[in-house]
Design a protein around this motif. Structure first.
Motif, PDB file in Angstrom:
ATOM      1  N   ILE A 290       5.585  -1.369 -26.031  1.00 33.46           N
ATOM      2  CA  ILE A 290       4.930  -2.681 -26.028  1.00 33.46           C
ATOM      3  C   ILE A 290       5.564  -3.513 -24.914  1.00 33.46           C
ATOM      4  N   PRO A 291       4.831  -3.783 -23.841  1.00 36.50           N
ATOM      5  CA  PRO A 291       5.424  -4.520 -22.726  1.00 36.50           C
ATOM      6  C   PRO A 291       5.764  -5.975 -23.047  1.00 36.50           C
ATOM      7  N   ASP A 292       4.982  -6.614 -23.931  1.00 36.01           N
ATOM      8  CA  ASP A 292       5.200  -8.019 -24.255  1.00 36.01           C
ATOM      9  C   ASP A 292       5.084  -8.184 -25.775  1.00 36.01           C
ATOM     10  N   ILE A 293       6.205  -8.077 -26.463  1.00 32.10           N
ATOM     11  CA  ILE A 293       6.214  -8.136 -27.927  1.00 32.10           C
ATOM     12  C   ILE A 293       5.710  -9.489 -28.427  1.00 32.10           C
TER      13      ILE A 293
ATOM     14  N   GLY B 264      -2.613  -6.197 -36.840  1.00 30.88           N
ATOM     15  CA  GLY B 264      -1.633  -5.264 -37.381  1.00 30.88           C
ATOM     16  C   GLY B 264      -0.231  -5.830 -37.437  1.00 30.88           C
ATOM     17  N   LEU B 265       0.338  -6.156 -36.280  1.00 31.48           N
ATOM     18  CA  LEU B 265       1.708  -6.677 -36.259  1.00 31.48           C
ATOM     19  C   LEU B 265       1.828  -8.010 -36.986  1.00 31.48           C
ATOM     20  N   PRO B 266       0.886  -8.975 -36.801  1.00 30.02           N
ATOM     21  CA  PRO B 266       0.998 -10.221 -37.575  1.00 30.02           C
ATOM     22  C   PRO B 266       0.964  -9.982 -39.092  1.00 30.02           C
ATOM     23  N   ASN B 267       0.120  -9.058 -39.555  1.00 31.11           N
ATOM     24  CA  ASN B 267       0.086  -8.765 -40.997  1.00 31.11           C
ATOM     25  C   ASN B 267       1.374  -8.100 -41.455  1.00 31.11           C
ATOM     26  N   MET B 268       1.935  -7.219 -40.634  1.00 25.54           N
ATOM     27  CA  MET B 268       3.196  -6.571 -40.993  1.00 25.54           C
ATOM     28  C   MET B 268       4.295  -7.614 -41.149  1.00 25.54           C
TER      29      MET B 268
ATOM     30  N   GLN C  38      11.684  -2.798 -31.837  1.00 27.52           N
ATOM     31  CA  GLN C  38      12.413  -2.326 -30.656  1.00 27.52           C
ATOM     32  C   GLN C  38      11.437  -1.460 -29.873  1.00 27.52           C
ATOM     33  N   SER C  39      11.216  -1.817 -28.603  1.00 26.00           N
ATOM     34  CA  SER C  39      10.236  -1.085 -27.826  1.00 26.00           C
ATOM     35  C   SER C  39      10.701  -0.929 -26.390  1.00 26.00           C
ATOM     36  N   THR C  40      10.479   0.258 -25.853  1.00 30.93           N
ATOM     37  CA  THR C  40      10.768   0.544 -24.456  1.00 30.93           C
ATOM     38  C   THR C  40       9.501   1.118 -23.838  1.00 30.93           C
ATOM     39  N   VAL C  41       9.005   0.443 -22.797  1.00 33.21           N
ATOM     40  CA  VAL C  41       7.791   0.898 -22.133  1.00 33.21           C
ATOM     41  C   VAL C  41       8.005   2.317 -21.614  1.00 33.21           C
ATOM     42  N   GLY C  42       7.046   3.181 -21.914  1.00 28.79           N
ATOM     43  CA  GLY C  42       7.111   4.568 -21.492  1.00 28.79           C
ATOM     44  C   GLY C  42       7.895   5.484 -22.417  1.00 28.79           C
TER      45      GLY C  42
END
Length: 140
Positions: A83-86, A111-115, A125-129
């Motif tokens: 996710i480039p822009d969380i 999805g994410l707002p409901n979670m 935690q996200s790393t592009v690629g």
């Protein structure tokens, strides 16, 4: 204190026909264990939304649920594009889902707002690629 009960599932990316299998199994297990309906609903929403996100946006991943004495922890780890822009991804209605997914009624950007809404704690935690790991906690 006893060890938590751990449930683990493989989630395949791109296969909407299998989306919801893990969340349905967790829901059934929580019912069998006698959890209150509100807890079951909150866990089910978090699991389903996360599972759908992995199917739509990632190349698959794992869903792990740890059922402890004081809380239920959900760990969703995928091998997707990241996710480039969380902050942007957390905005209700924002989605990068393609038209084919939207035509099926998915990818509305909730999805994410409901979670976040249905969990007591959520960390992304996200790393592009590389991929994304979402950890959620529901207090009992």
């Amino acid at each position: 204190m006893s060890e938590p009960l751990v449930l683990s599932f493989r989630v395949d990316g791109g296969d909407l026909s299998q989306a919801g299998v893990a969340s349905s199994q967790v829901k059934l297990t929580l019912k069998q264990l006698g959890f209150p309906p509100d807890v079951i609903r909150r866990v089910s929403v978090c699991m389903y939304e996360g599972e759908i996100n992995m199917v739509i946006h990632a190349h698959g991943g794992t869903a792990t649920v740890e059922i402890g004495a004081d809380s239920i922890t959900i760990i969703l780890a995928d091998t997707g594009p990241g996710i480039p822009d969380i902050s942007r991804a957390m905005e209700a209605g924002y989605s990068t889902a393609g038209d084919s997914v939207r035509d099926l009624g998915f990818g509305a950007g909730m999805g994410l707002p409901n979670m976040k809404k249905y969990s007591d704690r959520m960390e992304i935690q996200s790393t592009v690629g590389v991929g994304t790991t979402v950890t959620m906690g529901i207090d009992l």
